[in-house]
Design an enzyme around this catalytic site. Structure first.
Site, PDB file in Angstrom:
ATOM      1  N   GLY A   1       2.864   4.542  -1.166  1.00  9.11           N
ATOM      2  CA  GLY A   1       3.157   4.064  -2.515  1.00  9.11           C
ATOM      3  C   GLY A   1       2.944   5.157  -3.554  1.00  9.11           C
TER       4      GLY A   1
ATOM      5  N   GLY B   1       5.203   7.105  -4.529  1.00 13.59           N
ATOM      6  CA  GLY B   1       6.406   7.241  -5.348  1.00 13.59           C
ATOM      7  C   GLY B   1       7.421   8.213  -4.782  1.00 13.59           C
ATOM      8  N   SER B   2       7.779   8.074  -3.488  1.00 15.67           N
ATOM      9  CA  SER B   2       8.728   9.027  -2.906  1.00 15.67           C
ATOM     10  C   SER B   2      10.120   8.892  -3.543  1.00 15.67           C
ATOM     11  CB  SER B   2       8.804   8.880  -1.388  1.00 15.67           C
ATOM     12  OG  SER B   2       8.948   7.533  -1.043  1.00 15.67           O
ATOM     13  N   SER B   3      10.507   7.671  -3.951  1.00 15.33           N
ATOM     14  CA  SER B   3      11.843   7.507  -4.548  1.00 15.33           C
ATOM     15  C   SER B   3      11.929   8.235  -5.890  1.00 15.33           C
ATOM     16  CB  SER B   3      12.154   6.026  -4.796  1.00 15.33           C
ATOM     17  OG  SER B   3      11.882   5.270  -3.667  1.00 15.33           O
TER      18      SER B   3
ATOM     19  N   ASP C   1       6.630   6.195 -12.991  1.00 14.35           N
ATOM     20  CA  ASP C   1       6.489   7.113 -11.855  1.00 14.35           C
ATOM     21  C   ASP C   1       7.307   8.391 -12.074  1.00 14.35           C
ATOM     22  OD1 ASP C   1       8.730   5.472 -11.775  1.00 14.35           O
ATOM     23  OD2 ASP C   1       8.448   4.841  -9.695  1.00 14.35           O
TER      24      ASP C   1
END
Ligand code: MEV
Length: 325
Positions: A111, A113-115, A158
């Site tokens: 979680g 925040g790879s996107s 993010d």
């Protein structure tokens, strides 16, 4: 102009204000020093985008940039990469063929925040590759449009962490993005081992809001108040107060219906072992919890591990997106 550029982008952790920040309130977020790398390389095949993302088992994915085809069947990382390229190309009227490779130091399950990191990293790399000047805010706006195009929901906090780095006070959609100088953040991170799906949790909160509109608005207002007081406590290094505010905020997240047994166990265990405050971080339902710890760190770590949590040793206040080569 070089034919290949690599960027690295940090992950993020929400300190306070999750969910309320989707509804026109503020939050506090820090960048974490685990980085996602994106390399963009010009190729001779116009309109053709090739993506390799070994961390998400994507190898040699081919996309024809002249067709805005629906890519929802693809792994998330590829969807964000493809949309980033399409939006950047559209804004700058480009057609050049590209190869893109992404690699990540952090598991997409945490979680972190790879996107958002892959979106920011891809657009920043393209801007450098094609010598397009983008201010931080312009990069944010294009990345935010891209994320909304792909997943429809999200506050953009993010993306701001990925671009500015450090610690930020942030309001929905980037209405306010304020870097805060604190020097240190005495937080421990416990990972539940459960992957949370942010979009599902945001929609779950929206459903509860439809039914209990006033109650939910009051919770969001209280969250924002905790964030504002938390910001002052952070700037004053008043860890006692920050800890108490974090625990109050956890009560609000519980009321939103986004906590979980694993999170509650780790939060209680951390408080019992001497943490000054503890709360879930992010959408809830799994992912990570944070414990504010100024002494007894070993006991708190042990307590989190004893209830099944994995303590992640990740430096906070990381630098924002940068060009590596
Ligand atoms: C998810 O990490 C945080 C949420 O507030 C969603 C968002 O702000 O985009 C739940």
């Amino acid at each position: 102009m070089s034919s290949s550029v690599t960027t690295s982008t940090p992950g993020k952790l929400m300190l306070m204000g999750e969910h309320a920040v989707v509804y026109d309130r503020g939050c506090l977020v820090t960048a974490v020093d685990q980085r996602l790398r994106v390399t963009v390389t010009k190729s001779n095949n116009p309109q053709q985008l090739t993506v390799n993302a070994p961390d998400v088992q994507v190898s040699g994915y081919q996309h024809d940039l002249s067709h805005d085809k629906d890519s929802t069947d693809l792994p998330k990382a590829v969807r964000f990469v493809v949309k980033s390229v399409q939006n950047f190309y559209q804004q700058n009227q480009l057609q050049t063929g590209l190869q893109i490779e992404t690699t990540s130091e952090f598991a997409s399950t945490f979680g972190f925040g790879s996107s958002s990191a892959v979106t920011v990293g891809t657009i920043a790399a393209l801007a450098n590759l094609f010598a397009v000047e983008l201010s931080k805010k312009e990069l944010f706006d294009l990345a935010y449009k891209t994320v909304l195009d792909v997943q429809g929901v999200g506050s953009g906090f993010d993306l701001a962490a990925a671009i500015w780095g450090g610690l930020l006070y942030f309001e929905t959609g980037g209405k306010v993005i304020e870097p805060l100088e604190v020097g240190q953040l005495p937080l421990l991170i416990g990972y539940t081992g459960v992957k949370a799906d942010t979009v599902t949790l945001v929609k779950q909160v929206a459903t509860r809001k439809e039914r209990y509109s006033e109650l939910m608005d009051t919770i969001f207002d209280l969250s924002w108040e905790a964030v504002k007081q938390g910001k002052t406590a952070l700037l004053n290094h008043d860890w006692q107060e920050l800890g108490e505010l974090m625990s109050i905020h956890q009560g609000l997240s519980y009321a939103l219906g986004v906590s979980s047994i694993q999170l509650e166990k780790q939060i209680m265990a951390a408080l019992d072992a001497g943490a000054l405050g503890a709360k879930l971080s992010g959408a809830g339902g799994g992912d990570c919890m944070l414990a504010l710890v100024t002494s007894n760190a070993d006991s708190v770590k042990e307590a989190i591990s004893n209830v099944g949590g994995q303590v992640l040793d990740v430096p906070l206040l990381a630098q924002g997106v940068r060009v590596e080569s």
